[in-house]
Design an enzyme around this catalytic site. Structure first.
Site, short mmCIF file in Angstrom:
data_model
loop_
_atom_site.label_atom_id
_atom_site.label_comp_id
_atom_site.label_asym_id
_atom_site.label_seq_id
_atom_site.Cartn_x
_atom_site.Cartn_y
_atom_site.Cartn_z
N HIS A 237 1.64 13.96 18.16
CA HIS A 237 1.28 13.57 19.52
C HIS A 237 2.32 12.56 20.02
CE1 HIS A 237 -0.90 11.19 22.56
NE2 HIS A 237 -1.68 12.23 22.73
N ARG A 280 2.17 17.16 23.53
CA ARG A 280 2.00 17.93 22.29
C ARG A 280 2.49 19.34 22.54
NH1 ARG A 280 -4.19 17.69 21.23
NH2 ARG A 280 -4.29 17.26 23.45
N LYS A 283 1.13 22.01 25.39
CA LYS A 283 0.34 21.27 26.36
C LYS A 283 1.10 21.19 27.69
CE LYS A 283 -3.27 20.36 23.86
NZ LYS A 283 -4.62 20.83 24.24
N ASP A 286 3.09 15.87 31.75
CA ASP A 286 2.29 14.72 32.18
C ASP A 286 3.26 13.57 32.43
OD1 ASP A 286 0.66 12.42 32.35
OD2 ASP A 286 -0.84 13.26 31.01
N CYS A 288 2.98 10.39 32.28
CA CYS A 288 3.00 9.25 31.37
C CYS A 288 3.93 9.46 30.19
CB CYS A 288 1.59 8.92 30.87
SG CYS A 288 0.88 10.12 29.72
N TYR A 289 4.14 10.74 29.80
CA TYR A 289 5.04 11.01 28.68
C TYR A 289 6.51 10.84 29.06
CZ TYR A 289 0.91 12.51 26.25
OH TYR A 289 -0.33 12.53 25.66
N ASP A 341 -0.09 11.83 37.16
CA ASP A 341 0.15 12.70 36.01
C ASP A 341 0.98 13.92 36.43
OD1 ASP A 341 -0.22 14.94 34.33
OD2 ASP A 341 -2.33 14.59 33.99
N ASP A 348 -3.50 6.46 39.50
CA ASP A 348 -4.14 5.43 38.70
C ASP A 348 -3.07 4.50 38.15
OD1 ASP A 348 -3.46 6.22 35.74
OD2 ASP A 348 -4.12 8.08 36.68
N HIS A 351 -0.87 5.80 34.88
CA HIS A 351 0.25 6.70 35.15
C HIS A 351 1.31 6.03 36.02
CE1 HIS A 351 -2.54 9.82 33.64
NE2 HIS A 351 -1.42 10.38 33.25
#
Length: 457
Positions: A237, A280, A283, A286, A288-289, A341, A348, A351
């Site tokens: 992850h 991952r 997936k 996103d 945040c990654y 995201d 939010d 993010h």
């Protein structure tokens, strides 16, 4: 392999990288194709608008600043579910503001310090709110937030003696850490403990005892894919992999890990069409990654360079920095402020913080900044290991060193004992520098931890 001459992608040509399910639909492929379609609309619109305005894409700095100012002073009822994560809300806000070079009023920051002080437990650590039990995650968030504020009052709010007692209370005999007393055991705990102890400048003796065996336990969390799971046997992850690699960067102990497999896994998490990162395998992208995976790349490069004593390994960025900036600036900005995201998701603070932090990594992880669009899109660098302003990390470390040894603080900070420019410097190049973690190349016989104050001689 990318370099400082990297240029924006031809988004029409990159459509050939969109998912082809070959006529065999799965829940995964359906979600992936739907996400790509929403992002395609953003990219198609951008190409038409940029033909009329050559300054696009633009970082909506003023809108994001207004969003952060509003949320630091008053949150909507939507955040009630995060009542046990209030230091996180503070940290996400302050770090996003720092990346944007936004400074809040001193009076407001002073109130923030008072609030975080009320979150500190009498037996050490910080809870999710006043009166709540201490937790390693909110302790990490509170320490980071106080270091970002950086005033004497803020740094004195970090009670190092009780913090030390709390870390011992959640430590397991094998060097692993629970998130709270009696709580879950995972690699986040190790990272949060190590990062907090480093910024608070624990003594070399305390560091060696507290983190004995920790690096070896973290190495057990690496999976067959190359990334790290939350605990041994769990799926790889992006967030856990960052925590593991950042902790190893501080501790030393990279010999325990398969770093080439980790690097291969990490770079393959950047999505071919979207340009952002997934967390991952199989997936969705996103925002945040952008940080969790984006910062992981230069950290792993630095670990490999340190292990193999080959500095040139850090000389080139190994992910598409322009593509990541395209995803952030074109797909993740809300018109009225804050970041998200992916298209269609609500804004939010989480993010907003990590997407902006990823933008900072993409712009500054090489020796030469690389900025998509107008130069006014440039943000400030962030520390790739701690994710706070580089100077805030260095100033906090120096402050606590001076408290411990006033007579030798200058020598510790500027001489051979501790070279801050090599160890804490993150001025521009996330991959071409020693991290805050690389305090010494020596190791000790009874610990995987390499102290920041151990002599280089």
């Amino acid at each position: 392999m990318m370099n400082s001459e990297e240029s924006p992608r031809n988004l029409q040509q990159y459509k050939r990288y969109k998912t082809n399910d070959e006529g065999r639909k799965t829940f995964t492929s359906i979600d992936q194709i739907k996400t790509e379609a929403s992002i395609e609309r953003f990219y198609d619109r951008f190409e038409q608008l940029s033909a009329l305005d050559q300054t696009l894409p633009k970082l909506n700095r003023a809108d994001h600043a207004r969003y952060l100012q509003t949320t630091l002073e008053r949150l909507s009822t939507a955040y009630e579910c995060l009542d046990s994560s209030r230091p996180w809300l503070v940290y996400w806000n302050l770090n996003a503001a720092s990346v944007l070079n936004l400074r809040f009023a001193d009076e407001l920051l002073d109130r923030v310090v008072d609030f975080l002080g009320r979150c500190r437990g009498k037996d050490g650590g910080f809870g999710g709110g006043p009166g709540q039990d201490p937790h390693l995650a909110t302790t990490y968030a509170a320490v980071n937030a106080l270091c970002i504020i950086g005033t004497e009052k803020a740094l004195n709010t970090i009670d190092r003696e009780t913090l030390k007692k709390f870390l011992w209370a959640v430590r397991e005999g094998n060097g692993a850490f629970r998130m709270h007393v009696g709580g879950e055991l995972d690699v986040r705990g190790a990272y949060c403990a190590i990062s907090s102890a480093k910024l608070a400048s624990f003594s070399p003796e305390d560091e060696m005892k507290l983190f004995e065996g920790t690096a070896a336990w973290i190495a057990e969390c690496q999976t067959y894919e190359g990334g790290f799971g939350g605990a041994p046997g769990l799926e790889a992850h992006g967030g856990y992999s960052f925590c593991a690699a950042a902790a190893i960067m501080i501790l030393g102990g990279e010999d325990h890990c398969d770093l080439n497999a980790l690097l291969r896994w990490t770079v393959n998490r950047q999505m071919a069409y979207e340009g952002g990162f997934q967390g991952r395998t199989n997936k969705l992208v996103d925002g945040c990654y952008s940080f969790w995976q984006g910062a992981l790349v230069p950290i792993v490069q630095s670990l490999i360079a340190r292990k193999e004593q080959q500095e040139h390994i850090k000389a080139v960025s190994l992910f598409n920095r322009m593509a990541l900036q395209e995803y952030v600036l074109i797909c993740c900005q809300k018109p009225n402020g804050g970041l998200i995201d992916k298209p269609g998701k609500p804004v939010d603070l989480y993010h907003t913080c990590y997407t902006l932090s990823g933008l900072a990594v993409a712009q500054h992880c090489d020796s030469v900044p690389l900025i998509l669009g107008d130069e006014r899109n440039e943000v400030l660098p962030t520390h790739p290991v701690h994710n706070i302003p580089p100077k805030a990390a260095l100033d906090a470390y120096r402050y606590f060193v001076q408290l411990d040894a006033p007579g030798s603080a200058a020598e510790d900070c500027n001489g051979k004992t501790f070279t801050t420019e090599a160890a804490m410097d993150t001025s521009e190049n996330g991959s071409d520098r020693k991290s805050s973690s690389n305090m010494s190349e020596e190791s000790t016989s009874n610990s995987n931890y390499t102290s920041s104050r151990t002599s280089d001689d």
